[in-house]
Write a protein that holds these residues in place. Structure first.
Motif, PDB file in Angstrom:
ATOM      1  N   CYS A   1       0.866  -1.075   0.022  1.00 41.50           N
ATOM      2  CA  CYS A   1       0.036   0.013  -0.090  1.00 41.50           C
ATOM      3  C   CYS A   1       0.686   1.287  -0.139  1.00 41.50           C
ATOM      4  O   CYS A   1       1.666   1.389   1.109  1.00 41.50           O
ATOM      5  N   VAL A   2       0.898   1.981  -1.205  1.00 41.76           N
ATOM      6  CA  VAL A   2       1.833   3.120  -1.184  1.00 41.76           C
ATOM      7  C   VAL A   2       1.008   4.476  -1.738  1.00 41.76           C
ATOM      8  O   VAL A   2       0.316   4.376  -2.645  1.00 41.76           O
ATOM      9  N   THR A   3       1.240   5.419  -0.904  1.00 40.69           N
ATOM     10  CA  THR A   3       0.565   6.836  -1.380  1.00 40.69           C
ATOM     11  C   THR A   3       1.619   7.675  -1.807  1.00 40.69           C
ATOM     12  O   THR A   3       2.659   7.932  -1.072  1.00 40.69           O
ATOM     13  N   ASP A   4       0.983   8.263  -2.638  1.00 35.72           N
ATOM     14  CA  ASP A   4       1.964   9.334  -3.486  1.00 35.72           C
ATOM     15  C   ASP A   4       1.165  10.762  -3.428  1.00 35.72           C
ATOM     16  O   ASP A   4       0.078  10.816  -4.068  1.00 35.72           O
ATOM     17  N   THR A   5       1.686  11.706  -3.038  1.00 30.23           N
ATOM     18  CA  THR A   5       1.313  13.138  -2.908  1.00 30.23           C
ATOM     19  C   THR A   5       2.006  14.131  -3.612  1.00 30.23           C
ATOM     20  O   THR A   5       2.056  15.235  -3.359  1.00 30.23           O
ATOM     21  N   SER A   6       3.119  13.693  -4.446  1.00 29.78           N
ATOM     22  CA  SER A   6       4.031  14.392  -5.016  1.00 29.78           C
ATOM     23  C   SER A   6       3.717  15.607  -5.880  1.00 29.78           C
ATOM     24  O   SER A   6       4.252  16.566  -6.023  1.00 29.78           O
ATOM     25  N   ASP A   7       2.241  15.261  -6.350  1.00 33.19           N
ATOM     26  CA  ASP A   7       1.887  16.373  -7.328  1.00 33.19           C
ATOM     27  C   ASP A   7       0.578  17.181  -6.694  1.00 33.19           C
ATOM     28  O   ASP A   7      -0.046  18.156  -7.606  1.00 33.19           O
ATOM     29  N   GLY A   8       0.514  17.299  -5.519  1.00 28.82           N
ATOM     30  CA  GLY A   8      -0.397  18.016  -4.630  1.00 28.82           C
ATOM     31  C   GLY A   8      -1.887  17.028  -4.651  1.00 28.82           C
ATOM     32  O   GLY A   8      -2.582  17.466  -3.931  1.00 28.82           O
ATOM     33  N   ASN A   9      -1.900  16.072  -5.472  1.00 34.48           N
ATOM     34  CA  ASN A   9      -3.040  15.255  -5.346  1.00 34.48           C
ATOM     35  C   ASN A   9      -2.627  14.029  -4.574  1.00 34.48           C
ATOM     36  O   ASN A   9      -1.457  13.574  -4.394  1.00 34.48           O
ATOM     37  N   ARG A  10      -3.454  13.148  -4.081  1.00 36.71           N
ATOM     38  CA  ARG A  10      -3.430  11.993  -3.258  1.00 36.71           C
ATOM     39  C   ARG A  10      -3.881  10.919  -3.971  1.00 36.71           C
ATOM     40  O   ARG A  10      -4.959  10.595  -4.275  1.00 36.71           O
TER      41      ARG A  10
ATOM     42  N   ILE B   1      -1.848 -18.795  -2.648  1.00 41.51           N
ATOM     43  CA  ILE B   1      -2.108 -17.719  -3.317  1.00 41.51           C
ATOM     44  C   ILE B   1      -2.201 -18.066  -4.974  1.00 41.51           C
ATOM     45  O   ILE B   1      -1.586 -18.727  -5.361  1.00 41.51           O
ATOM     46  N   THR B   2      -3.478 -17.572  -5.404  1.00 35.30           N
ATOM     47  CA  THR B   2      -4.024 -18.004  -6.524  1.00 35.30           C
ATOM     48  C   THR B   2      -4.154 -17.012  -7.695  1.00 35.30           C
ATOM     49  O   THR B   2      -4.450 -17.235  -8.826  1.00 35.30           O
ATOM     50  N   GLY B   3      -3.555 -15.659  -7.367  1.00 37.28           N
ATOM     51  CA  GLY B   3      -3.903 -14.682  -8.357  1.00 37.28           C
ATOM     52  C   GLY B   3      -3.406 -13.300  -7.488  1.00 37.28           C
ATOM     53  O   GLY B   3      -3.176 -13.349  -6.150  1.00 37.28           O
ATOM     54  N   THR B   4      -3.229 -12.289  -8.232  1.00 33.61           N
ATOM     55  CA  THR B   4      -3.008 -10.946  -7.540  1.00 33.61           C
ATOM     56  C   THR B   4      -3.980  -9.869  -8.206  1.00 33.61           C
ATOM     57  O   THR B   4      -4.128  -9.793  -9.265  1.00 33.61           O
ATOM     58  N   TYR B   5      -4.318  -8.974  -7.394  1.00 41.03           N
ATOM     59  CA  TYR B   5      -5.266  -7.759  -7.746  1.00 41.03           C
ATOM     60  C   TYR B   5      -4.458  -6.458  -7.575  1.00 41.03           C
ATOM     61  O   TYR B   5      -3.497  -6.314  -6.467  1.00 41.03           O
ATOM     62  N   GLY B   6      -4.796  -5.455  -8.423  1.00 38.92           N
ATOM     63  CA  GLY B   6      -4.026  -4.112  -7.902  1.00 38.92           C
ATOM     64  C   GLY B   6      -4.814  -2.986  -8.495  1.00 38.92           C
ATOM     65  O   GLY B   6      -5.565  -3.188  -9.303  1.00 38.92           O
ATOM     66  N   LEU B   7      -4.832  -1.759  -7.999  1.00 40.91           N
ATOM     67  CA  LEU B   7      -5.507  -0.772  -8.489  1.00 40.91           C
ATOM     68  C   LEU B   7      -4.933   0.415  -7.827  1.00 40.91           C
ATOM     69  O   LEU B   7      -4.339   0.571  -6.661  1.00 40.91           O
ATOM     70  N   THR B   8      -5.021   1.676  -8.371  1.00 39.45           N
ATOM     71  CA  THR B   8      -4.967   2.946  -7.767  1.00 39.45           C
ATOM     72  C   THR B   8      -5.946   3.821  -7.284  1.00 39.45           C
ATOM     73  O   THR B   8      -6.749   4.009  -8.271  1.00 39.45           O
ATOM     74  N   GLU B   9      -6.186   4.351  -6.174  1.00 36.06           N
ATOM     75  CA  GLU B   9      -7.317   5.122  -5.720  1.00 36.06           C
ATOM     76  C   GLU B   9      -7.064   6.604  -5.545  1.00 36.06           C
ATOM     77  O   GLU B   9      -6.085   6.751  -5.085  1.00 36.06           O
ATOM     78  N   GLY B  10      -7.850   7.522  -6.212  1.00 34.78           N
ATOM     79  CA  GLY B  10      -7.751   8.995  -5.981  1.00 34.78           C
ATOM     80  C   GLY B  10      -8.863   9.439  -5.376  1.00 34.78           C
ATOM     81  O   GLY B  10      -9.781   8.390  -4.896  1.00 34.78           O
TER      82      GLY B  10
END
Length: 281
Positions: free
Chosen positions: A70-79, A93-102
């Protein structure tokens, strides 16, 4: 100087409360792209991506997910917060999921199937109609259901099929929302779940109810509020914070023109008073 700092702290709390209320509603409906036979699923998760599971459309069963990163990026002023979960079935482990939430957005969602490493691109689909506020988590095999807006009912559905139904404090602030939190509130290595609503006064505080997981009984029980002694300044579990390094739980409140933080230790299923600190930032 104290009045200026207190005023800034007051404004910050109001702004933070507004941001929390405007957070993207859970769960998220995701649908595969570029497939001859597209599939869709709902993904549920809480603080830091914990308590996660997926439920595929047309299926009653759910698939547990364990947070990998879980990684949070605020470098451009947005989260933006990026999550990766492992899909776990029968301990494997049978698979992997990923997404980015703004803020109100879901980007770069995908699923990698474990048996052949095939990657499926997923897109966020806005569910039809108004969000009904229903949300769920999966912690320690227990399915936890609640509502952010329209109901005060909290339901624990345990692996042994037993069900525990509880009434949470009502939302008294107009347009308010119930916040949910996952963390280790008694510092025993097991995640717990908490819910908070704005106080009935000016709506400055978030008042918490905390449910601690007992790994022996395999059930959640409500954390008792402490004995608010003459030394403590706060008379509620307000704006709770955790210090994992010191294994301390703190609450914060306003007393007159000052803000105070009370610090507690958890021992023998009780919160024991440690000290109080004036908040100067």
């Amino acid at each position: 100087m104290m009045k200026k700092k207190t005023g800034l702290y007051f404004i910050l709390l109001i702004l933070l409360s507004g941001l929390l209320n405007e957070a993207v509603a859970q769960p998220f409906l995701l649908q595969s792209k570029g497939q001859a036979k597209p599939f869709s699923l709902n993904i549920y998760y809480g603080s830091g991506g914990k308590g996660a599971f997926v439920q595929y459309s047309g299926h009653k069963g759910i698939i547990p997910l364990t947070i990998k990163s879980c990684v949070t990026d605020t470098s451009d002023g947005n989260r933006f917060t990026s999550y990766i979960w492992n899909e776990v079935l029968e301990g494997k482990i049978t698979g992997t999921y990923g997404l980015t939430e703004g803020l109100r957005t879901i980007e770069d969602a995908w699923y990698v199937r474990g048996r052949d490493q095939k990657k499926f691109i997923l897109e966020h689909i806005e569910a039809p109609g108004k969000y009904d506020g229903v949300d769920q988590y999966l912690l320690h095999g227990t399915r936890i259901a609640f509502n952010h807006f329209y109901s005060d009912t909290l339901i624990f559905r345990y692996p042994d099929k037993s069900v525990h139904i509880i009434e949470l404090p009502e939302i008294v602030q107009s347009g308010g929302a119930r916040q949910s939190h996952i963390g280790d509130y008694n510092f025993d290595g097991y995640d717990d779940v908490a819910f908070s609503v704005s106080d009935a006064g000016m709506g400055v505080y978030q008042e918490f109810q905390i449910y601690v997981y007992d790994p022996v009984q395999k059930q959640f029980y409500r954390m008792k509020e402490p004995d608010y002694t003459k030394k403590s300044h706060c008379a509620c579990l307000c704006d709770v914070r955790l210090d994992a390094r010191k294994k301390e739980l703190s609450t914060a409140c306003r007393g007159g023109a000052r803000w105070w933080r009370d610090v507690w230790k958890y021992k023998g299923r009780k919160l024991i008073y440690v000290r109080s600190e004036e908040v100067n930032d």
